[in-house]
Design a protein around this motif. Structure first.
Motif, PDB file in Angstrom:
ATOM      1  N   GLN A   1       0.642  -1.236  -0.068  1.00 57.09           N
ATOM      2  CA  GLN A   1      -0.019   0.170   0.052  1.00 57.09           C
ATOM      3  C   GLN A   1       0.892   1.224   0.020  1.00 57.09           C
ATOM      4  OE1 GLN A   1      -2.614  -0.271   3.269  1.00 57.09           O
ATOM      5  NE2 GLN A   1      -4.034  -1.807   2.360  1.00 57.09           N
TER       6      GLN A   1
ATOM      7  N   VAL B   1       1.618  -4.114  -6.157  1.00 55.43           N
ATOM      8  CA  VAL B   1       1.587  -2.828  -5.546  1.00 55.43           C
ATOM      9  C   VAL B   1       0.346  -2.331  -5.582  1.00 55.43           C
ATOM     10  CG1 VAL B   1       2.504  -0.626  -5.484  1.00 55.43           C
ATOM     11  CG2 VAL B   1       4.128  -2.504  -6.014  1.00 55.43           C
ATOM     12  N   VAL B   2      -0.221  -1.842  -4.452  1.00 57.69           N
ATOM     13  CA  VAL B   2      -1.795  -1.297  -4.589  1.00 57.69           C
ATOM     14  C   VAL B   2      -1.380   0.037  -4.976  1.00 57.69           C
ATOM     15  CG1 VAL B   2      -3.784  -0.871  -3.147  1.00 57.69           C
ATOM     16  CG2 VAL B   2      -2.293  -2.664  -2.909  1.00 57.69           C
ATOM     17  N   SER B   3      -2.125   0.562  -5.876  1.00 61.23           N
ATOM     18  CA  SER B   3      -2.124   2.059  -6.389  1.00 61.23           C
ATOM     19  C   SER B   3      -3.457   2.883  -5.966  1.00 61.23           C
ATOM     20  CB  SER B   3      -2.165   2.109  -7.892  1.00 61.23           C
ATOM     21  OG  SER B   3      -0.812   1.476  -8.208  1.00 61.23           O
TER      22      SER B   3
ATOM     23  N   GLY C   1       2.506   1.809  -3.317  1.00 55.44           N
ATOM     24  CA  GLY C   1       1.244   2.306  -4.210  1.00 55.44           C
ATOM     25  C   GLY C   1       0.954   3.744  -4.296  1.00 55.44           C
ATOM     26  N   GLN C   2       1.816   4.525  -3.425  1.00 54.16           N
ATOM     27  CA  GLN C   2       1.701   6.061  -3.438  1.00 54.16           C
ATOM     28  C   GLN C   2       2.823   6.560  -4.261  1.00 54.16           C
ATOM     29  OE1 GLN C   2       1.802   7.398   0.802  1.00 54.16           O
ATOM     30  NE2 GLN C   2       0.400   5.800   1.515  1.00 54.16           N
TER      31      GLN C   2
ATOM     32  N   GLN D   1       7.830   3.023  -9.202  1.00 56.65           N
ATOM     33  CA  GLN D   1       7.930   1.688  -8.757  1.00 56.65           C
ATOM     34  C   GLN D   1       8.803   0.739  -9.590  1.00 56.65           C
ATOM     35  OE1 GLN D   1       3.665   0.652  -8.729  1.00 56.65           O
ATOM     36  NE2 GLN D   1       3.081   2.220  -7.502  1.00 56.65           N
TER      37      GLN D   1
END
Length: 303
Positions: free
Chosen positions: A263, A301-303, A266-267, A273
């Motif tokens: 998370q 990866v959580v965007s 993901g920022q 990334q």
């Protein structure tokens, strides 16, 4: 079956002395401390420094009324053997680590002083209140012989609250660590409509409590056979009333996980990334607190 009273560790106990307008906290760490230290395999001087910082964090952090609040201790310098020490407390969970110059440490004395480790360093104490989203911080120089001396100066100078801090840390014959601490403060009488403490020239009630607190030995604080209740009784058994507060259990708690790290990553923009990833498409994140590496696939990866 082992009697739990003979191994009284990993908890904090609060108390108040109403007639003396004083409050206190007493803590003892055992397996939690060993778990944190074992993850790093620090040399003895650095290990002792982190043990002291974690005990302080447990003492001060366990006074937070906000269950979701966090207390962070950070000691830092630009010219010392120790570059950075960080530990924090949140909801009974402790974590910490130290960045230091191994070559300079090896070249120094076997038992370096706080000044030898930090030079002209400082201690920052930060309180984060989850309920109100407020943060406040105090910074004091590392002028004393121990981190506890600096923390005591913070409360006296920054918050103008008469305070006593005492620590005791021992390494047992079997290699285990036991650390204990005592935290005493004069209550801010001004909150009840009386004259605030910092405008008064004398505090006879506090002086009485502080004198008693000074009699507590480091060996007693770090003795797991002595319960925390026994230590409070030893100090204040002649007082008219001592009220014990709810205890707080202590544990090692690093908040990193593959999901959380994904998370955070993901920022970052997708191109950054990809730059962080290796040839296998993995971003490897090193957690300083638990000394663990977390490989996270870019695809996760959580965007």
């Amino acid at each position: 079956m082992e009697d739990p009273k003979l191994n009284d560790t990993d908890r904090a106990l609060g108390f108040t002395i109403p007639a003396r307008h004083a409050r206190g906290r007493i803590v003892r760490l055992g397996p939690t401390l060993d778990t944190i230290l074992a993850a790093h395999a620090y040399p003895p001087p650095i290990e002792a420094l982190l043990a002291e910082a974690l005990t302080l964090a447990a003492l001060i952090g366990s006074t937070l009324k906000d269950a979701g609040g966090q207390l962070t201790l950070q000691a830092q310098t630009d010219n010392g053997i120790v570059k950075l020490l960080v530990c924090d407390y949140k909801g009974g969970e402790l974590r910490g680590y130290v960045q230091y110059d191994a070559d300079r440490l090896a070249a120094g004395p076997e038992d370096p002083s706080l000044f030898a480790l930090f030079g002209a360093g400082y201690l920052a104490i930060t309180f984060d209140q989850a309920a109100t989203k407020e943060r406040y911080q105090g910074i004091v120089p590392l002028d004393g012989d121990t981190l506890a001396d600096a923390a005591q100066s913070y409360f006296v100078q920054s918050e103008q609250i008469p305070t006593l801090l005492k620590l005791g840390i021992q390494r047992q014959p079997d290699g285990r660590h036991v650390a204990g601490g005592l935290f005493l403060q004069h209550l801010p009488e001004g909150e009840d409509g009386r004259e605030r403490l910092h405008v008064r020239l004398d505090h006879p009630e506090w002086e009485h409590v502080a004198i008693l607190g000074q009699t507590m030995g480091a060996d007693e604080l770090a003795d797991p056979v002595l319960t925390l209740e026994t230590l409070v009784w030893r100090l204040f058994n002649e007082e008219d009333e001592v009220r014990l507060l709810a205890q707080v259990g202590m544990s090692r708690g690093c908040r990193c996980s593959p999901e959380y790290i994904a998370q955070v990553l993901g920022q970052f923009p997708p191109e950054e990334q990809r730059e962080m990833a290796d040839e296998n498409g993995m971003i490897v994140v090193d957690c300083q607190f638990c000394a663990s590496k977390f490989p996270v696939p870019v695809a996760d990866v959580v965007s």
